[in-house]
Design an enzyme around this catalytic site. Structure first.
Site, short mmCIF file in Angstrom:
data_model
loop_
_atom_site.label_atom_id
_atom_site.label_comp_id
_atom_site.label_asym_id
_atom_site.label_seq_id
_atom_site.Cartn_x
_atom_site.Cartn_y
_atom_site.Cartn_z
CB CYS A 9 -20.22 -1.87 -1.65
SG CYS A 9 -18.22 -2.14 -1.14
N GLY A 15 -35.60 0.87 8.44
CA GLY A 15 -34.61 1.56 8.82
C GLY A 15 -34.25 2.81 8.22
NE ARG A 61 -14.76 3.32 2.69
CZ ARG A 61 -14.14 2.26 2.16
NH1 ARG A 61 -13.44 2.68 1.09
NH2 ARG A 61 -14.08 1.20 2.71
CE LYS A 77 -19.13 -6.78 -4.57
NZ LYS A 77 -19.26 -7.19 -3.30
CG ASP A 109 -2.33 0.82 1.03
OD1 ASP A 109 -2.35 1.81 0.54
OD2 ASP A 109 -3.62 0.11 1.09
CG ASN A 114 -22.94 -5.35 -3.59
OD1 ASN A 114 -22.98 -6.20 -2.74
ND2 ASN A 114 -21.77 -4.65 -3.78
N1 LIG Z 1 -15.54 -2.84 1.55
C1 LIG Z 1 -16.06 -3.83 1.31
O1 LIG Z 1 -16.94 -4.01 2.02
C2 LIG Z 1 -16.23 -4.45 -0.07
C3 LIG Z 1 -16.51 -5.60 -0.40
C4 LIG Z 1 -16.50 -6.28 -1.68
C5 LIG Z 1 -15.73 -5.60 -2.47
N2 LIG Z 1 -15.28 -4.35 -2.32
C6 LIG Z 1 -14.64 -3.92 -3.45
O2 LIG Z 1 -13.02 -4.00 -3.05
C7 LIG Z 1 -12.10 -2.89 -3.65
C8 LIG Z 1 -11.60 -2.32 -2.21
O3 LIG Z 1 -12.54 -1.62 -1.41
P1 LIG Z 1 -12.06 -1.17 -0.02
O4 LIG Z 1 -13.18 -1.03 0.73
O5 LIG Z 1 -11.09 -2.32 0.70
O6 LIG Z 1 -11.08 -0.23 -0.37
P2 LIG Z 1 -10.31 0.82 0.61
O7 LIG Z 1 -10.34 2.11 0.17
O8 LIG Z 1 -10.65 0.56 2.14
O9 LIG Z 1 -9.11 0.19 0.26
C9 LIG Z 1 -8.09 0.44 -0.82
C10 LIG Z 1 -6.57 0.55 -0.61
O10 LIG Z 1 -6.06 0.53 -1.83
C11 LIG Z 1 -4.98 1.37 -1.49
N3 LIG Z 1 -4.28 1.87 -2.86
C12 LIG Z 1 -4.84 2.69 -4.15
N4 LIG Z 1 -4.08 2.63 -4.90
C13 LIG Z 1 -2.97 2.15 -4.61
C14 LIG Z 1 -1.66 1.93 -5.22
N5 LIG Z 1 -1.36 2.29 -6.46
N6 LIG Z 1 -0.73 1.09 -4.68
C15 LIG Z 1 -0.80 0.69 -3.53
N7 LIG Z 1 -2.15 0.69 -2.74
C16 LIG Z 1 -3.17 1.52 -3.55
C17 LIG Z 1 -5.22 2.54 -0.71
O11 LIG Z 1 -4.54 3.31 -0.09
C18 LIG Z 1 -6.25 1.92 0.36
O12 LIG Z 1 -5.50 1.56 1.29
C19 LIG Z 1 -13.39 -1.86 -4.13
O13 LIG Z 1 -13.54 -2.17 -5.71
C20 LIG Z 1 -14.73 -2.24 -3.48
O14 LIG Z 1 -15.86 -1.96 -4.25
C21 LIG Z 1 -15.44 -3.79 -1.17
#
Ligand SMILES: NC(=O)c1ccc[n+]([C@@H]2O[C@H](COP(=O)([O-])OP(=O)(O)OC[C@H]3O[C@@H](n4cnc5c(N)ncnc54)[C@H](O)[C@@H]3O)[C@@H](O)[C@H]2O)c1
Length: 440
Positions: A257, A250, A324, A201, A30, A205
């Site tokens: 998401c 609610g 978020r 996916k 990251d 959702n």
């Molecule tokens: N949050 C959920 O519940 C969930 C569930 C299923 C799918 N998703 C999908 O998964 C993906 C990630 O979601 P999330 O909630 O974990 O996002 P997030 O924003 O919590 O995490 C993303 C991470 O990626 C890092 N990042 C971005 N660009 C980067 C780079 N070039 N190099 C290194 N690190 C980098 C960011 O710093 C961040 O820590 C999204 O596409 C989301 O739609 C999320």
């Protein structure tokens, strides 16, 4: 397997920890400030069991961190992408974080692994394009789509015990690698083409969001016709064709998401000349929830200006610190418009830099001198509060239970003894009072 995971957010970090626990050697990458925190065991995300599992995996040498994608990918069997895919301009999905990862892979010869596993949610066709782009640059790799269905708040458990695992891939080699990656997880596996996997996916959702909006729509009907939506949804959800989950009424859905994925699917529909009205209605019902609920308070107050609203819960759901797209943010924006002061308490989200909020250390401080309280997040500890004391601390005892968390016993006491105006969701106030008097 040696696996590199890019992105250590809610999905990436959970995947890193769980896959390391399954025995793989994982390097998670990251940005520098994120990795600096992780290296000193400081987690920016909060999930039950995550901290302990992370420490165990690091101690056992199966999980390490890096800030350099090329360096971390050099000897990897596969690279998993779990960066953010927010909504960008014109409702299009912003793929710039993915583009940035791919650009870094292209920069250094010989670092691109033979398999790229896309975990980020991406519009249909993205993996096809990405693979073509890499091949055009001379990089021989297969991009597979492996959607993630975890729920924040129970992410570790969901990752380790999923309802299904989907592999969107085109070769036997990729399929075999994915089977190896998930060896140890007991779940049905669906193998399909990449485009269908990408759509699975979004459609999942969208369906879940639709169930929530459906429950909220029927809640409004219940309020108008003196019925109880809790009972209605119990009866509806008992039908195995429908199922009981996601039928709680609610304040509406939030989180990073549902809204963005719905928007992305609507945009994909538009691109092929389809309007997807079911999804438009789902989003619209959700957007109306907070204004509707606030309207109930305002009708009791008369003039809202200068009123003090105590808010219990900031995160979009319990057991996470994620704000978020939290419904709380919509509430806050509206409160500012009406000149309502907001004081909050959340068991995990504390000392944030959200503008215009007075954050308290306890729920009782939130109740003190409040003109109303609204329960925004169904943290279990809110049901356990001393609600009589809460009511007595308030300036005006009005309680809007946005998640219907209080027990009938507590509600009876509050309404009939403490003279609290209790506003439930999905049943009229007076009905709540009448039915409950029987319990006293
Ligand atoms: N949050 C959920 O519940 C969930 C569930 C299923 C799918 N998703 C999908 O998964 C993906 C990630 O979601 P999330 O909630 O974990 O996002 P997030 O924003 O919590 O995490 C993303 C991470 O990626 C890092 N990042 C971005 N660009 C980067 C780079 N070039 N190099 C290194 N690190 C980098 C960011 O710093 C961040 O820590 C999204 O596409 C989301 O739609 C999320």
């Amino acid at each position: 397997m040696r696996l590199t995971i890019i992105g250590t957010g809610y999905v990436g970090l959970v995947a890193a920890v769980c896959l390391a626990k399954l025995g793989h050697i994982v390097t998670a990458v990251d940005r520098e400030h994120v990795i600096q925190d992780l290296r000193v065991h400081k987690l920016t995300i909060w999930e039950p069991d995550l901290q302990e599992m992370l420490e165990t995996c690091r101690r056992d040498g199966r999980l390490s961190f890096d800030i350099d994608i090329a360096h971390a990918s050099r000897d990897a069997d596969a690279l998993m992408i779990a960066v953010g895919t927010p909504i960008g301009v014109n409702g299009q999905t912003d793929l710039s974080q993915i583009d940035d990862v791919i650009a870094q892979l292209k920069q250094v010869d010989g670092v691109c692994p033979p398999l790229i596993i896309m975990k980020s949610t991406v519009p249909v066709g993205t993996c096809d394009e990405l693979e073509a782009n890499l091949l055009a640059a001379g990089l021989q790799t297969e991009v597979v789509f492996n959607p993630e269905f975890l729920r924040q708040g129970s992410a570790i458990n969901d990752f380790m015990n999923p309802d299904r695992i989907v592999f969107g891939c085109r070769s036997h080699l990729a399929k075999a690698a994915l089977h190896q990656l998930y060896k140890g997880i007991n779940a049905p596996i669906q193998v399909c083409d990449r485009r269908s996997a990408e759509l699975i996916k979004y459609a999942s959702n969208a369906f879940l969001a639709m169930k929530i909006s459906f429950a909220n729509m029927i809640a409004d009907v219940c309020e108008g016709y003196d019925a109880d939506n809790r009972q209605v949804m119990q009866g509806v959800g008992a039908d195995r064709r429908i199922g009981p989950h996601f039928l709680r009424d609610g304040i509406g859905y939030g989180g990073s998401c549902f809204s963005k994925d719905l928007q992305s699917l609507l945009t994909s529909g538009k691109a092929i000349g389809r309007s997807l009205p079911l999804l438009e209605a789902t989003a619209q019902i959700n957007e109306e929830r907070i204004p509707q609920l606030l309207e109930k308070l305002i009708s009791l107050w008369g003039n809202p200006r200068g009123k003090r609203l105590g808010v219990l819960g900031i995160s979009f759901k319990p057991n996470t610190n994620d704000v978020r797209d939290a419904p709380f943010l919509t509430l806050l924006r509206l409160c500012h418009l009406y000149g309502i002061e907001v004081q909050t308490f959340d068991p995990v989200v504390q000392h944030t830099s959200i503008d215009g909020v007075i954050q308290m250390d306890t729920a009782y401080e939130v109740a003190t001198d409040a003109d109303a309280i609204i329960i925004m997040t169904e943290w279990p500890q809110f049901a356990e509060l001393d609600w009589v004391l809460m009511a007595r601390l308030m300036h005006q005892p009005i309680l809007l239970d946005g998640r219907n968390v209080l027990s009938d016993e507590v509600i009876s006491r509050l309404m009939l003894v403490e003279n609290v105006i209790y506003i439930p969701v999905g049943r009229p106030m007076e009905r709540a009072k009448l039915t409950l008097s029987v319990n006293l």
